[in-house]
Design a protein around this motif. Structure first.
Motif, PDB file in Angstrom:
ATOM      1  N   PHE A  55       0.847  -1.179   0.000  1.00  0.00           N
ATOM      2  CA  PHE A  55       0.000   0.000   0.000  1.00  0.00           C
ATOM      3  C   PHE A  55       0.887   1.235   0.000  1.00  0.00           C
ATOM      4  CE2 PHE A  55      -2.183  -3.343   2.335  1.00  0.00           C
ATOM      5  CZ  PHE A  55      -3.316  -3.498   1.547  1.00  0.00           C
ATOM      6  N   ASN A  56       0.406   2.298  -0.604  1.00  0.00           N
ATOM      7  CA  ASN A  56       1.184   3.524  -0.690  1.00  0.00           C
ATOM      8  C   ASN A  56       0.264   4.692  -0.363  1.00  0.00           C
ATOM      9  OD1 ASN A  56       3.097   5.415  -1.196  1.00  0.00           O
ATOM     10  ND2 ASN A  56       3.051   5.217  -3.398  1.00  0.00           N
ATOM     11  N   ARG A  57       0.566   5.394   0.699  1.00  0.00           N
ATOM     12  CA  ARG A  57      -0.215   6.568   1.087  1.00  0.00           C
ATOM     13  C   ARG A  57       0.745   7.734   1.250  1.00  0.00           C
ATOM     14  NH1 ARG A  57      -3.871   6.594   6.341  1.00  0.00           N
ATOM     15  NH2 ARG A  57      -5.267   5.483   4.964  1.00  0.00           N
ATOM     16  N   ILE A  58       0.470   8.804   0.530  1.00  0.00           N
ATOM     17  CA  ILE A  58       1.282  10.013   0.625  1.00  0.00           C
ATOM     18  C   ILE A  58       0.434  11.088   1.278  1.00  0.00           C
ATOM     19  CG2 ILE A  58       2.494  11.799  -0.648  1.00  0.00           C
ATOM     20  CD1 ILE A  58       3.020   9.696  -2.814  1.00  0.00           C
ATOM     21  N   THR A  59       0.928  11.618   2.380  1.00  0.00           N
ATOM     22  CA  THR A  59       0.241  12.689   3.077  1.00  0.00           C
ATOM     23  C   THR A  59       1.059  13.959   2.899  1.00  0.00           C
ATOM     24  OG1 THR A  59      -0.559  11.114   4.697  1.00  0.00           O
ATOM     25  CG2 THR A  59      -0.697  13.428   5.282  1.00  0.00           C
ATOM     26  N   ARG A  60       0.455  14.966   2.334  1.00  0.00           N
ATOM     27  CA  ARG A  60       1.154  16.227   2.111  1.00  0.00           C
ATOM     28  C   ARG A  60       0.686  17.249   3.142  1.00  0.00           C
ATOM     29  NH1 ARG A  60       3.750  16.080  -2.867  1.00  0.00           N
ATOM     30  NH2 ARG A  60       3.031  14.383  -4.203  1.00  0.00           N
ATOM     31  N   ILE A  61       1.663  17.826   3.835  1.00  0.00           N
ATOM     32  CA  ILE A  61       1.383  18.842   4.844  1.00  0.00           C
ATOM     33  C   ILE A  61       2.062  20.133   4.388  1.00  0.00           C
ATOM     34  CG2 ILE A  61       1.677  19.508   7.259  1.00  0.00           C
ATOM     35  CD1 ILE A  61       1.862  16.510   7.898  1.00  0.00           C
ATOM     36  N   PRO A  62       1.304  21.208   4.215  1.00  0.00           N
ATOM     37  CA  PRO A  62       1.927  22.452   3.753  1.00  0.00           C
ATOM     38  C   PRO A  62       2.873  23.030   4.804  1.00  0.00           C
ATOM     39  CG  PRO A  62      -0.386  22.794   4.284  1.00  0.00           C
ATOM     40  CD  PRO A  62      -0.124  21.336   4.411  1.00  0.00           C
ATOM     41  N   ARG A  63       3.976  23.562   4.317  1.00  0.00           N
ATOM     42  CA  ARG A  63       4.940  24.194   5.220  1.00  0.00           C
ATOM     43  C   ARG A  63       4.440  25.574   5.625  1.00  0.00           C
ATOM     44  NH1 ARG A  63      10.883  23.044   2.672  1.00  0.00           N
ATOM     45  NH2 ARG A  63      10.751  20.780   2.788  1.00  0.00           N
ATOM     46  N   ALA A  64       4.812  25.963   6.824  1.00  0.00           N
ATOM     47  CA  ALA A  64       4.442  27.296   7.307  1.00  0.00           C
ATOM     48  C   ALA A  64       5.242  28.339   6.538  1.00  0.00           C
ATOM     49  CB  ALA A  64       4.726  27.413   8.788  1.00  0.00           C
ATOM     50  N   GLN A  65       4.580  29.407   6.141  1.00  0.00           N
ATOM     51  CA  GLN A  65       5.226  30.479   5.395  1.00  0.00           C
ATOM     52  C   GLN A  65       5.822  31.495   6.354  1.00  0.00           C
ATOM     53  OE1 GLN A  65       5.503  30.628   2.029  1.00  0.00           O
ATOM     54  NE2 GLN A  65       4.545  28.591   1.991  1.00  0.00           N
TER      55      GLN A  65
END
Length: 75
Positions: A55-65
């Motif tokens: 299984f492949n799960r990619i979780t993207r979390i935006p970086r703080a600006q």
């Protein structure tokens, strides 16, 4: 209704006793952290090694600006 509840409770008690008995028989060997004590010397040889991912799960979390305006990058 009371008979059914009594039968269920009696069944749980009997099955619990059987499971405890079976579980006590399985503790003949203590757990080891490595497999060194479970294999004979020279009987196991690894010829290739690779990972298989089912299984492949990619979780993207935006970086703080960094909006401070001083031109430095946040790390």
């Amino acid at each position: 209704m009371e008979i059914i509840i009594g039968c269920v409770v009696l069944g749980l008690i009997i099955s619990g006793a059987i499971m405890l008995f079976v579980r006590s028989k399985l503790k003949s060997v203590r757990a080891e952290r490595t497999a060194c004590n479970y294999t004979r010397s020279g009987s196991f040889r690894t010829t290739a090694s690779h990972d298989r991912f089912l299984f492949n799960r990619i979780t993207r979390i935006p970086r703080a600006q960094n909006n401070s305006g001083d031109g430095r990058r946040r790390r």
